[in-house]
Design a protein around this motif. Structure first.
Motif: not given
Length: 420
Positions: A51-53, A175-180
């Motif tokens: 995902e970060i990539q 958390l619903g905020g993605g990988w961050r």
């Protein structure tokens, strides 16, 4: 003739000050919570690399740097730690490192590539300080049970890694905020550890007060001055290099798979969720090796056979990924878990068993972790670059297989019944 107050010798306590702050439960709780943090923030990012990539449009080589940078700076930061502990005392240095670690976790999730890598640098330096400080602290506080406590400490590190690897993707959904959001949540664990460690910092203040009065020119010492001499010519000692190489090669294998195992499995057709579970399972099994191997090492006259066994198990696990990367993934993960957890525990046990004082353990730990993590840093980025060059994970796994043989040779030397 009586001495003046400034001329009187220092009254250094032979044991920590006996207060409620010195209670073993408080000390053990603090050690375990600090240890939980030392792998969690690294393992948490592995299932998120894809995902970060995609978020930043990174290449495979640049993605490998996400894991490589913290490992590299663990090697760079390790030599600085003995100087910090002499100046400020181990207790305060550990507290500072845990707080810096939590800050690095938050910096890493800021919305820029520069912040991503800057956070990785901060995390690596903080972990370096903890890596060097904690074995010496364990040897100082539990001198008669150093090997057993090393097992407990190593196991707790891997428990933290297991929790992080297994919950990163579910946290992302919750958390619903993605990988961050998922990665930033681990800063809370660092805050909890810092609060739990505060009693040890206060105990250190009481101990330093107990050595007064003292000359004005004398600096305040750590909680208990390190007993025993330093190790002259450490960097020229073959045994120290063998321990360092065993730690480095074993860590390179660990961090290469920390960075790429879920991706390797996914690229061979496994779902992302199952790949994350396999990775978490491997971390869970590492707990077994990290706990049992140091206990066995402490009961042995020498640890040569044990070191070779860990290297052999690493080779068997990598072979499983080569031959059956999907159908054999769970078995390979189990074997690799025992091998990698056991190698980590044995490398830390070597630091304790090959020295006869807390000061010696700190010096050897500084060297072995500086060399070891600089070697280990080559793994994630090198694996990504080799995959990018060849378009296959097979060359990466074959190289890991060869390195298992090199780890066996280094471990055979490091396992000799000698004390630096």
């Amino acid at each position: 003739m009586s001495l003046t107050r400034a001329q009187q010798p220092l009254r250094t306590p032979l044991a920590p000050v006996r207060t409620r702050l010195a209670h073993p439960v408080l000390l053990l709780t603090g050690i375990l919570l600090v240890a939980l943090n030392m792998r969690a923030c690294l393992a948490a990012i592995s299932p998120m690399v894809g995902e970060i990539q995609r978020t930043f449009g990174l290449s495979a080589t640049a993605s490998g740097l996400i894991t490589t940078v913290p490992v590299l700076f663990q090697g760079v930061g390790a030599p600085l730690t003995p100087r910090l502990t002499r100046r400020f005392g181990t207790e305060r240095v550990v507290l500072g490192a845990v707080l810096v670690l939590g800050a690095g976790v938050l910096v890493r999730v800021l919305p820029s590539v520069a912040a991503l890598y800057a956070g990785c640098v901060v995390i690596g330096v903080a972990i370096a300080v903890l890596n060097v400080s904690m074995p010496g602290l364990v040897k100082r506080e539990f001198p008669q049970r150093a090997a057993a406590m090393t097992g407990v400490y190593s196991t707790t590190m891997l428990v933290g890694a297991t929790l992080a690897a297994g919950t990163s993707v579910p946290l992302e959904h919750v958390l619903g905020g993605g990988w961050r959001a998922s990665l930033s949540a681990w800063s809370l664990l660092a805050l909890v550890a810092a609060v739990a460690w505060l009693p040890q910092v206060l105990r250190g203040r009481q101990a330093r007060a107990a050595v007064l009065p003292q000359p004005r020119t004398a600096s305040l010492a750590p909680l208990v001055p390190a007993a025993g001499p330093s190790i002259p010519g450490l960097w020229r000692t073959p045994l120290a290099w063998q321990i360092s190489l065993f730690m480095g090669i074993s860590s390179l294998m660990v961090y290469t798979l920390v960075a790429w195992l879920p991706t390797i499995l996914a690229d061979h057709g496994m779902s992302r969720d199952e790949a994350g579970l396999v990775f978490a399972f491997s971390n869970l099994v590492q707990v077994v090796g990290a706990f049992l191997v140091p206990l066995l090492a402490g009961r042995m006259t020498n640890q040569r056979a044990l070191a070779v066994l860990m290297a052999a198990l690493n080779a068997v696990g990598v072979s499983g990924l080569l031959l059956a990367p999907v159908s054999g993934a769970w078995v390979a993960a189990a074997v690799l878990g025992v091998a990698q957890g056991g190698s980590l525990g044995l490398a830390i046990a070597f630091i304790v068993l090959r020295t006869d004082s807390a000061a010696g353990a700190a010096r050897l730990g500084s060297m072995s972790q500086a060399v070891g993590y600089l070697i280990a840093a080559l793994g994630p980025v090198g694996g990504g670059a080799l995959h990018q060059l060849t378009g296959s994970w097979t060359p990466v796994l074959v190289l890991l297989l060869l390195l298992a043989g090199a780890a066996a040779l280094a471990g055979w030397g490091a396992g000799r019944n000698r004390t630096l």
